[in-house]
Design an enzyme around this catalytic site. Structure first.
Site, PDB file in Angstrom:
ATOM      1  N   SER A 119       8.437 -36.276 -24.653  1.00  0.00           N
ATOM      2  CA  SER A 119       8.998 -35.156 -25.405  1.00  0.00           C
ATOM      3  C   SER A 119      10.507 -35.017 -25.268  1.00  0.00           C
ATOM      4  O   SER A 119      11.237 -35.932 -25.607  1.00  0.00           O
ATOM      5  CB  SER A 119       8.283 -33.886 -24.969  1.00  0.00           C
ATOM      6  OG  SER A 119       8.625 -32.839 -25.822  1.00  0.00           O
ATOM      7  N   HIS A 120      10.951 -33.896 -24.717  1.00  0.00           N
ATOM      8  CA  HIS A 120      12.384 -33.607 -24.653  1.00  0.00           C
ATOM      9  C   HIS A 120      13.069 -34.281 -23.463  1.00  0.00           C
ATOM     10  O   HIS A 120      14.280 -34.167 -23.326  1.00  0.00           O
ATOM     11  CB  HIS A 120      12.566 -32.095 -24.552  1.00  0.00           C
ATOM     12  CG  HIS A 120      11.774 -31.506 -23.424  1.00  0.00           C
ATOM     13  ND1 HIS A 120      10.407 -31.453 -23.457  1.00  0.00           N
ATOM     14  CD2 HIS A 120      12.147 -31.016 -22.229  1.00  0.00           C
ATOM     15  CE1 HIS A 120       9.984 -30.926 -22.331  1.00  0.00           C
ATOM     16  NE2 HIS A 120      10.997 -30.656 -21.562  1.00  0.00           N
ATOM     17  N   ASP A 284      13.021 -32.294 -31.207  1.00  0.00           N
ATOM     18  CA  ASP A 284      13.106 -32.985 -29.919  1.00  0.00           C
ATOM     19  C   ASP A 284      12.595 -34.417 -29.993  1.00  0.00           C
ATOM     20  O   ASP A 284      12.327 -34.938 -31.082  1.00  0.00           O
ATOM     21  CB  ASP A 284      12.338 -32.196 -28.853  1.00  0.00           C
ATOM     22  CG  ASP A 284      10.839 -32.255 -29.055  1.00  0.00           C
ATOM     23  OD1 ASP A 284      10.413 -32.438 -30.212  1.00  0.00           O
ATOM     24  OD2 ASP A 284      10.083 -32.139 -28.071  1.00  0.00           O
ATOM     25  N   ASP A 286       9.801 -36.029 -29.522  1.00  0.00           N
ATOM     26  CA  ASP A 286       8.579 -36.355 -30.262  1.00  0.00           C
ATOM     27  C   ASP A 286       8.391 -35.488 -31.500  1.00  0.00           C
ATOM     28  O   ASP A 286       7.316 -35.501 -32.116  1.00  0.00           O
ATOM     29  CB  ASP A 286       7.357 -36.271 -29.338  1.00  0.00           C
ATOM     30  CG  ASP A 286       7.156 -34.900 -28.741  1.00  0.00           C
ATOM     31  OD1 ASP A 286       8.142 -34.149 -28.613  1.00  0.00           O
ATOM     32  OD2 ASP A 286       6.002 -34.570 -28.406  1.00  0.00           O
ATOM     33  N   ASP A 288       8.125 -32.231 -32.061  1.00  0.00           N
ATOM     34  CA  ASP A 288       7.284 -31.027 -32.148  1.00  0.00           C
ATOM     35  C   ASP A 288       8.044 -29.726 -31.912  1.00  0.00           C
ATOM     36  O   ASP A 288       7.554 -28.653 -32.230  1.00  0.00           O
ATOM     37  CB  ASP A 288       6.047 -31.130 -31.238  1.00  0.00           C
ATOM     38  CG  ASP A 288       6.385 -31.366 -29.785  1.00  0.00           C
ATOM     39  OD1 ASP A 288       7.586 -31.479 -29.453  1.00  0.00           O
ATOM     40  OD2 ASP A 288       5.439 -31.454 -28.974  1.00  0.00           O
ATOM     41  N   ARG A 289       9.254 -29.830 -31.356  1.00  0.00           N
ATOM     42  CA  ARG A 289      10.025 -28.604 -31.146  1.00  0.00           C
ATOM     43  C   ARG A 289      11.063 -28.424 -32.241  1.00  0.00           C
ATOM     44  O   ARG A 289      11.469 -29.400 -32.873  1.00  0.00           O
ATOM     45  CB  ARG A 289      10.782 -28.662 -29.828  1.00  0.00           C
ATOM     46  CG  ARG A 289       9.909 -28.738 -28.644  1.00  0.00           C
ATOM     47  CD  ARG A 289      10.768 -28.698 -27.407  1.00  0.00           C
ATOM     48  NE  ARG A 289       9.899 -28.753 -26.245  1.00  0.00           N
ATOM     49  CZ  ARG A 289      10.262 -28.357 -25.046  1.00  0.00           C
ATOM     50  NH1 ARG A 289      11.472 -27.900 -24.846  1.00  0.00           N
ATOM     51  NH2 ARG A 289       9.410 -28.427 -24.049  1.00  0.00           N
ATOM     52  N   LYS A 383       2.404 -28.210 -32.003  1.00  0.00           N
ATOM     53  CA  LYS A 383       3.573 -27.534 -32.539  1.00  0.00           C
ATOM     54  C   LYS A 383       4.298 -28.513 -33.450  1.00  0.00           C
ATOM     55  O   LYS A 383       4.124 -29.725 -33.321  1.00  0.00           O
ATOM     56  CB  LYS A 383       4.473 -27.005 -31.435  1.00  0.00           C
ATOM     57  CG  LYS A 383       4.921 -28.000 -30.382  1.00  0.00           C
ATOM     58  CD  LYS A 383       5.672 -27.246 -29.285  1.00  0.00           C
ATOM     59  CE  LYS A 383       6.119 -28.147 -28.151  1.00  0.00           C
ATOM     60  NZ  LYS A 383       5.058 -28.366 -27.162  1.00  0.00           N
TER      61      LYS A 383
HETATM   62  C1  VG1 Z   1       7.500 -27.063 -21.335  1.00  0.00           C
HETATM   63  C2  VG1 Z   1       7.561 -25.761 -22.103  1.00  0.00           C
HETATM   64  C3  VG1 Z   1       6.216 -25.483 -22.763  1.00  0.00           C
HETATM   65  C4  VG1 Z   1       5.834 -26.662 -23.647  1.00  0.00           C
HETATM   66  C5  VG1 Z   1       5.853 -27.935 -22.827  1.00  0.00           C
HETATM   67  C6  VG1 Z   1       5.594 -29.165 -23.674  1.00  0.00           C
HETATM   68  O1  VG1 Z   1       6.558 -26.972 -20.296  1.00  0.00           O
HETATM   69  O2  VG1 Z   1       7.920 -24.701 -21.256  1.00  0.00           O
HETATM   70  O3  VG1 Z   1       6.299 -24.282 -23.486  1.00  0.00           O
HETATM   71  O4  VG1 Z   1       4.563 -26.466 -24.196  1.00  0.00           O
HETATM   72  O5  VG1 Z   1       7.130 -28.105 -22.213  1.00  0.00           O
HETATM   73  O6  VG1 Z   1       6.536 -29.263 -24.712  1.00  0.00           O
HETATM   74  P1  VG1 Z   1       6.952 -26.671 -18.763  1.00  0.00           P
HETATM   75  O7  VG1 Z   1       5.665 -26.746 -18.002  1.00  0.00           O
HETATM   76  O8  VG1 Z   1       7.967 -27.695 -18.385  1.00  0.00           O
HETATM   77  O9  VG1 Z   1       7.548 -25.307 -18.754  1.00  0.00           O
HETATM   78  V1  VG1 Z   1       6.934 -30.754 -25.344  1.00  0.00           V
HETATM   79  O10 VG1 Z   1       7.954 -30.571 -26.568  1.00  0.00           O
HETATM   80  O11 VG1 Z   1       6.973 -31.582 -24.048  1.00  0.00           O
HETATM   81  O12 VG1 Z   1       5.504 -31.397 -25.960  1.00  0.00           O
HETATM   82 CO    CO Z   2       8.088 -32.238 -27.691  1.00  0.00          CO
END
Ligand code: VG1
Ligand code: CO
Length: 550
Positions: A119-120, A284, A286, A288-289, A383
């Protein structure tokens, strides 16, 4: 493409990996860890054992294009064939955004999909890699399933694979290996068609082509580049170049593919500079954000969810109304106020998209979101970054108002929930856990105590009982409610790969029309003081201030 011959599927010894517990969003580790012998294979076989039998089933496979994506895809294809799958759909070039993967799983009625992404988190040989399994509804595996996968990783002794030469991932087409048909599919089309079926593309096209409205989408060299180009530039007619950093790179161009004001600085410069654009957005790693910006104007994701909910009736896909909404617990209560006014249910879930799945499947909610720049709806089970951007563009096109006016009018009607999140990254893990432990030990005594001049009215450790399957999830963050209407939440991240990340979420409601335009950190300064005094953040983290403020 040629037909490959399978040599015998083979059983290869593997060791148990005790660190393969999936976090908030799958398993995330350094690339170097995934490159250890048997590491990726161990996790993939654990998934296959958990969903067994795989014989005769269809699997979707793709990722965000980060370093090790292609190598991992070849490994997984060989394992999927050996485990008996008969059909694998792979995104061309190994690419599938998380929302597109969800869309493809659902559209093709696959038994699930494997998505490769952290992801990010940054990508590259020394950065992060990740893997997650999404089920047949297209959504992240629920806790029950991730727990079963984890148990498998502890006891497995072997995995199945075949010897095959690498599949050509860049060319669309079909290749047969033994019993298994492998389709290299266009990663964008199905998703773009779905978006076109939901929004008023005619009105949006008019907005983007017939006036002086200027838009910029920053794909941050992550997966959404091809999706944004197809939809915004090709189908909606935005001028070529409206999508910047549009080519996915294995290291995201050295950047941090997290769409916030800190990391999307190129976009921020265009929206806040001289001659600012009217609309800016980013997504981001992948896809989704989302972050959405107006001219010199930032939309907090909590407000975004509330505003999309309040205006859903203006969007073709939601014209007939919405069943309900949900937000993750740390997300501000802005959407709760809208739901109340609309007389629809509003659910509060733990952090992570997997908790929305049951509510969406059961038709209890239509829209949902998280403070962490994630918003989505029942069109898929993830998302969806571009979806949120298109939702905003559709609203602007039909309301014929700039972003800032839409948001300010919303605050006038409902009041404003000031919100901020303070992250302390890569802090010593023992210290972070000790801080939370000591804090939890005293929450029963906190109500009616006064910190920094503000009285605490209640405090608890958030737990959730799923309204659909009644499963219980505990220890999802400590929350404090304050006399001044404020709320503070403390939780440790489940997605980091280095030390621990402490997240402190602060929000406070303001209804006075004269006080709706304050600077956020200023408006929340009292709460910030309370958070520090009550938990001893400096003492435990050794940090003077947060690393990232969103
Ligand atoms: C973070 C965010 C959460 C989100 C998750 C995955 O998790 O706070 O809201 O669902 O990332 O997002 P954490 O446990 O680090 O707070 V992504 O864009 O990785 O799929
Ligand atoms: Co993501």
């Amino acid at each position: 493409m040629t037909t490959e011959q399978v040599k015998q599927s083979k059983q290869i010894k593997t060791q148990a990996f005790t660190d393969q517990k999936p976090g908030t969003s799958g398993l995330r580790k350094k690339v170097t860890q995934f490159q250890q012998t048997g590491y990726l294979e161990n996790f993939v076989q654990a998934v296959f054992n958990t969903i067994a039998p795989c014989t005769g089933k269809k699997l979707v496979l793709g990722g965000d294009g980060r370093f090790y994506n292609r190598e991992a895809i070849q490994v997984i294809i060989c394992m999927a064939v050996a485990n008996g799958f008969t059909h694998i759909l792979v995104g061309q070039g190994g690419i599938l955004s998380t929302p597109a993967a969800s869309c493809v799983i659902r559209k093709n009625q696959a038994c699930g999909g494997i998505i490769l992404s952290a992801s990010h988190n940054p990508g590259g040989p020394d950065e992060d890699f990740g893997i997650k399994f999404n089920g047949e509804n297209g959504g992240p595996a629920p806790e029950k399933l991730t727990e079963a996968i984890f148990q498998q990783t502890l006891s497995m002794e072997q995995y199945l694979s075949i010897d095959a030469t690498d599949i050509e991932l860049d060319q669309l087409g079909t290749v047969q290996i033994a019993q298994c048909k492998i389709d290299i599919i266009d990663p964008v089309n199905d998703y773009a068609d779905l978006m076109e079926s939901m929004f008023d593309f005619t009105a949006m096209k008019r907005l983007l082509t017939q006036g002086d409205f200027r838009l910029c989408f920053d794909a941050m060299h992550a997966v959404n580049g091809p999706y944004a180009k197809e939809i915004l530039e090709k189908r909606l007619g935005a001028p070529a170049g409206s999508v910047i950093n549009g080519v996915p790179l294995t290291d995201f161009g050295g950047g941090h593919p997290d769409p916030n004001l800190v990391h999307a600085h190129e976009l921020v410069a265009l929206l806040y500079g001289d001659d600012p654009f009217d609309f800016g957005a980013a997504s981001d790693g992948d896809g989704d954000r989302n972050m959405v910006l107006g001219k010199q104007f930032y939309i907090n994701p909590c407000d975004s969810l509330a505003i999309l909910t309040a205006n859903a009736n203006l969007i073709p896909a939601y014209a007939e109304g919405i069943a309900g909404v949900a937000r993750s617990m740390p997300t501000s209560r802005a959407v709760d106020r809208v739901a109340k006014a609309m007389n629809i249910p509003c659910y509060e879930t733990p952090t992570g998209w997997k908790f929305f799945g049951n509510l969406l499947d059961a038709g209890k909610i239509t829209l949902c979101g998280e403070e962490s720049f994630g918003t989505g709806s029942d069109h898929i089970r993830e998302k969806d970054g571009l979806w949120a951007v298109l939702f905003w563009l559709n609203l602007i096109a039909v309301k014929k108002q700039p972003v800032s006016e839409i948001v300010k009018n919303h605050w006038l009607q409902y009041g404003r929930d000031y919100f901020t999140r303070h992250d302390y990254e890569a802090v010593d893990s023992d210290n972070a856990h000790e801080m939370i432990r000591q804090f939890k030990a005293k929450i029963a005594d906190l109500p009616s105590q006064v910190f920094a001049g503000v009285k605490i009215t209640s405090a608890d450790d958030f737990q959730y009982i799923d309204p659909v399957d009644k499963s219980k999830t505990t220890e999802q963050g400590v929350r404090l409610y304050l006399e001044n209407g404020g709320r503070i939440v403390f939780r440790l991240s489940g997605t980091g790969t280095q030390g621990a990340t402490l997240r402190v979420y602060l929000d406070c409601y303001q209804q006075d029309p004269a006080l709706l335009a304050q600077e956020t950190q200023q408006a929340l300064s009292k709460l910030i003081q309370v958070a520090e005094t009550v938990a001893g953040i400096k003492q435990f983290t050794g940090r003077e201030k947060p690393d990232v403020i969103t």
